[in-house]
Write a protein that holds these residues in place. Structure first.
Motif, PDB file in Angstrom:
ATOM      1  N   PRO A  49       5.961  17.308  75.256  1.00 53.06           N
ATOM      2  CA  PRO A  49       6.340  16.024  74.664  1.00 53.06           C
ATOM      3  C   PRO A  49       7.660  16.078  73.898  1.00 53.06           C
ATOM      4  O   PRO A  49       8.178  15.043  73.502  1.00 53.06           O
ATOM      5  CB  PRO A  49       5.179  15.737  73.710  1.00 53.06           C
ATOM      6  CG  PRO A  49       4.747  17.088  73.246  1.00 53.06           C
ATOM      7  CD  PRO A  49       4.936  18.010  74.429  1.00 53.06           C
ATOM      8  N   PHE A  50       8.180  17.273  73.659  1.00 61.07           N
ATOM      9  CA  PHE A  50       9.479  17.380  72.984  1.00 61.07           C
ATOM     10  C   PHE A  50      10.108  18.727  73.303  1.00 61.07           C
ATOM     11  O   PHE A  50       9.439  19.669  73.727  1.00 61.07           O
ATOM     12  CB  PHE A  50       9.338  17.205  71.458  1.00 61.07           C
ATOM     13  CG  PHE A  50       8.796  18.406  70.724  1.00 61.07           C
ATOM     14  CD1 PHE A  50       9.654  19.333  70.130  1.00 61.07           C
ATOM     15  CD2 PHE A  50       7.422  18.614  70.615  1.00 61.07           C
ATOM     16  CE1 PHE A  50       9.160  20.443  69.450  1.00 61.07           C
ATOM     17  CE2 PHE A  50       6.919  19.715  69.936  1.00 61.07           C
ATOM     18  CZ  PHE A  50       7.788  20.632  69.352  1.00 61.07           C
ATOM     19  N   SER A  68      12.599  13.871  72.552  1.00 66.36           N
ATOM     20  CA  SER A  68      11.173  13.599  72.722  1.00 66.36           C
ATOM     21  C   SER A  68      10.927  12.543  73.789  1.00 66.36           C
ATOM     22  O   SER A  68      11.808  11.753  74.131  1.00 66.36           O
ATOM     23  CB  SER A  68      10.559  13.110  71.398  1.00 66.36           C
ATOM     24  OG  SER A  68      10.611  14.095  70.405  1.00 66.36           O
ATOM     25  N   PRO A  70       7.250  10.988  76.480  1.00 68.37           N
ATOM     26  CA  PRO A  70       5.941  11.303  77.053  1.00 68.37           C
ATOM     27  C   PRO A  70       6.068  12.460  78.029  1.00 68.37           C
ATOM     28  O   PRO A  70       7.137  12.654  78.629  1.00 68.37           O
ATOM     29  CB  PRO A  70       5.537  10.005  77.765  1.00 68.37           C
ATOM     30  CG  PRO A  70       6.835   9.329  78.068  1.00 68.37           C
ATOM     31  CD  PRO A  70       7.753   9.671  76.930  1.00 68.37           C
ATOM     32  N   PRO A  71       5.022  13.297  78.185  1.00 65.12           N
ATOM     33  CA  PRO A  71       5.094  14.386  79.163  1.00 65.12           C
ATOM     34  C   PRO A  71       5.607  13.866  80.508  1.00 65.12           C
ATOM     35  O   PRO A  71       5.162  12.832  80.993  1.00 65.12           O
ATOM     36  CB  PRO A  71       3.643  14.872  79.256  1.00 65.12           C
ATOM     37  CG  PRO A  71       3.095  14.592  77.882  1.00 65.12           C
ATOM     38  CD  PRO A  71       3.716  13.273  77.477  1.00 65.12           C
ATOM     39  N   GLU A 110       5.183  25.081  73.133  1.00 62.55           N
ATOM     40  CA  GLU A 110       3.864  24.450  73.179  1.00 62.55           C
ATOM     41  C   GLU A 110       3.068  25.009  72.007  1.00 62.55           C
ATOM     42  O   GLU A 110       2.547  26.123  72.067  1.00 62.55           O
ATOM     43  CB  GLU A 110       3.175  24.755  74.513  1.00 62.55           C
ATOM     44  CG  GLU A 110       1.908  23.953  74.743  1.00 62.55           C
ATOM     45  CD  GLU A 110       1.368  24.189  76.143  1.00 62.55           C
ATOM     46  OE1 GLU A 110       1.245  23.205  76.904  1.00 62.55           O
ATOM     47  OE2 GLU A 110       1.083  25.357  76.483  1.00 62.55           O
ATOM     48  N   GLU A 152      -1.508  18.534  68.892  1.00 66.27           N
ATOM     49  CA  GLU A 152      -0.921  17.208  68.804  1.00 66.27           C
ATOM     50  C   GLU A 152      -2.003  16.138  68.812  1.00 66.27           C
ATOM     51  O   GLU A 152      -2.988  16.214  69.559  1.00 66.27           O
ATOM     52  CB  GLU A 152       0.044  16.965  69.970  1.00 66.27           C
ATOM     53  CG  GLU A 152       0.779  15.644  69.853  1.00 66.27           C
ATOM     54  CD  GLU A 152       1.723  15.384  71.014  1.00 66.27           C
ATOM     55  OE1 GLU A 152       2.553  14.466  70.900  1.00 66.27           O
ATOM     56  OE2 GLU A 152       1.617  16.098  72.022  1.00 66.27           O
ATOM     57  N   LEU A 156       1.579   8.744  69.588  1.00 70.77           N
ATOM     58  CA  LEU A 156       2.802   8.946  68.836  1.00 70.77           C
ATOM     59  C   LEU A 156       2.658   8.297  67.466  1.00 70.77           C
ATOM     60  O   LEU A 156       1.968   7.291  67.305  1.00 70.77           O
ATOM     61  CB  LEU A 156       3.993   8.328  69.566  1.00 70.77           C
ATOM     62  CG  LEU A 156       4.482   9.009  70.848  1.00 70.77           C
ATOM     63  CD1 LEU A 156       5.649   8.232  71.426  1.00 70.77           C
ATOM     64  CD2 LEU A 156       4.896  10.443  70.588  1.00 70.77           C
ATOM     65  N   HIS A 299       6.284  12.674  66.648  1.00 70.42           N
ATOM     66  CA  HIS A 299       4.979  13.226  67.000  1.00 70.42           C
ATOM     67  C   HIS A 299       4.184  13.623  65.760  1.00 70.42           C
ATOM     68  O   HIS A 299       4.746  13.907  64.701  1.00 70.42           O
ATOM     69  CB  HIS A 299       5.145  14.452  67.902  1.00 70.42           C
ATOM     70  CG  HIS A 299       5.957  14.183  69.131  1.00 70.42           C
ATOM     71  ND1 HIS A 299       5.430  13.624  70.273  1.00 70.42           N
ATOM     72  CD2 HIS A 299       7.280  14.381  69.388  1.00 70.42           C
ATOM     73  CE1 HIS A 299       6.377  13.489  71.180  1.00 70.42           C
ATOM     74  NE2 HIS A 299       7.504  13.941  70.670  1.00 70.42           N
TER      75      HIS A 299
END
Length: 321
Positions: A49-50, A68, A70-71, A110, A152, A156, A299
């Protein structure tokens, strides 16, 4: 892939020699540093995500920030190319520095699994306000040491109107923020930054420890320990040839981002009490500029646990007083 030339520049080679690992790391570097992204790295970036990035500002000073989305906002259809559909906010210090041909360093991390991979290269296919691609010149993985586990939250964070403060030294709240931090990121640059064909350029890396591992020496100076790591010495090698550094602290609960730029000094002659705590070197940062950006990171991450490497074998990330 076998390289005809060394994957390390002069600064990295100097630090490796001082640490007594030069020959060993030359062999290792040729094996682990690639000029393309393996498939697992390409899939890894696409799931994030970032990403933390390092670039040079208008004065050539390295700075660290984040991109950043969304995946899937990063994807790679080519092992030499990472495409990013994101842009920096107008109040980001690197907002106007994204341009074709500019060097860039990237760190994918991650937090939930402590996995991280790094790359550096050059920007191309830049569409202002929308995104760009990175032409990969170096790609390699890092071990999970000193990464604190965080999970996470599924949504958001709602993003209030950002507020920022710029100063030449730390304020009270920034001193507290740094002394409580367990993570930061550092951007550095090589002497070959402006050479278009050079595989060395900008680098951004992770540093972690128990709260207090970054010591506020004064409102204009910081000190943090350097532990044993992968021995590539990408950051220290850069600082050896160009002392400029950019630090980034993130509050994963509030979205606060604290950008610090300054000049680094590497201290090899550390006291025995420091060395016995597992600290091999000390890095001092003389602060030149501080930018505090509230609500800048979109996030939310909940803390899970500190790295199991912290405190192991008597090692404490805090600098003994």
């Amino acid at each position: 892939m076998t390289r005809a030339t060394s994957p390390f520049h002069a600064g990295e080679q100097t630090i490796q020699s001082l640490a007594g690992v030069r020959d060993r790391m030359e062999r290792k570097g040729r094996a682990v540093i690639r000029d393309y992204m393996p498939e697992q790295h390409r899939a890894f970036f696409a799931a994030l995500p970032f990403m933390v990035v390092g670039m040079a500002d208008q004065n050539g000073h390295p700075r660290a920030t984040t991109l950043s989305g969304p995946p899937g906002f990063m994807n790679s259809l080519d092992e030499h190319l990472l495409t990013i559909k994101a842009w920096l906010d107008p109040d980001d210090p690197l907002h106007s520095c994204i341009r074709d041909g500019a060097p860039i360093g990237g760190l994918g991390i991650e937090l939930s699994t402590r996995r991280r991979n790094r790359l550096n290269g050059r920007i191309e296919n830049c569409v202002i306000g929308e995104g760009f691609s990175i032409r990969v010149q170096q790609s390699f993985g890092n071990c999970p040491k000193y990464i604190q586990a965080r999970n996470e939250r599924p949504q958001l964070r709602s993003k209030p109107v950002p507020a920022s403060r710029m100063a030449s030294c730390l304020g009270d709240s920034e001193v507290s923020f740094i002394t409580e931090a367990d993570t930061f990121f550092i951007a550095s640059r090589s002497a070959q930054l402006d050479e278009e064909e050079s595989s060395q350029g900008l680098d951004v890396s992770h540093r972690g420890g128990l709260p207090g591992f970054v010591q506020v020496v004064s409102r204009a100076a910081l000190c943090f320990p350097d532990f044993s790591g992968n021995l590539l010495f990408n950051t220290l090698g850069n600082l050896e040839v160009d002392a400029r550094a950019g630090l980034l602290f993130i509050d994963f609960q509030s979205g606060r981002m604290l950008h610090i730029i300054g000049r680094a000094r590497i201290c090899w002659d550390v006291p025995e009490t420091v060395r016995s705590a597992g600290i091999e070197r000390l890095i001092f940062i003389d602060i030149q500029c501080v930018l505090n950006r509230e609500h800048a990171f979109p996030h939310l991450f909940d803390f899970v646990s500190y790295s199991p490497h912290l405190g192991a074998e008597g090692q404490d990330s805090k600098i003994p007083q």
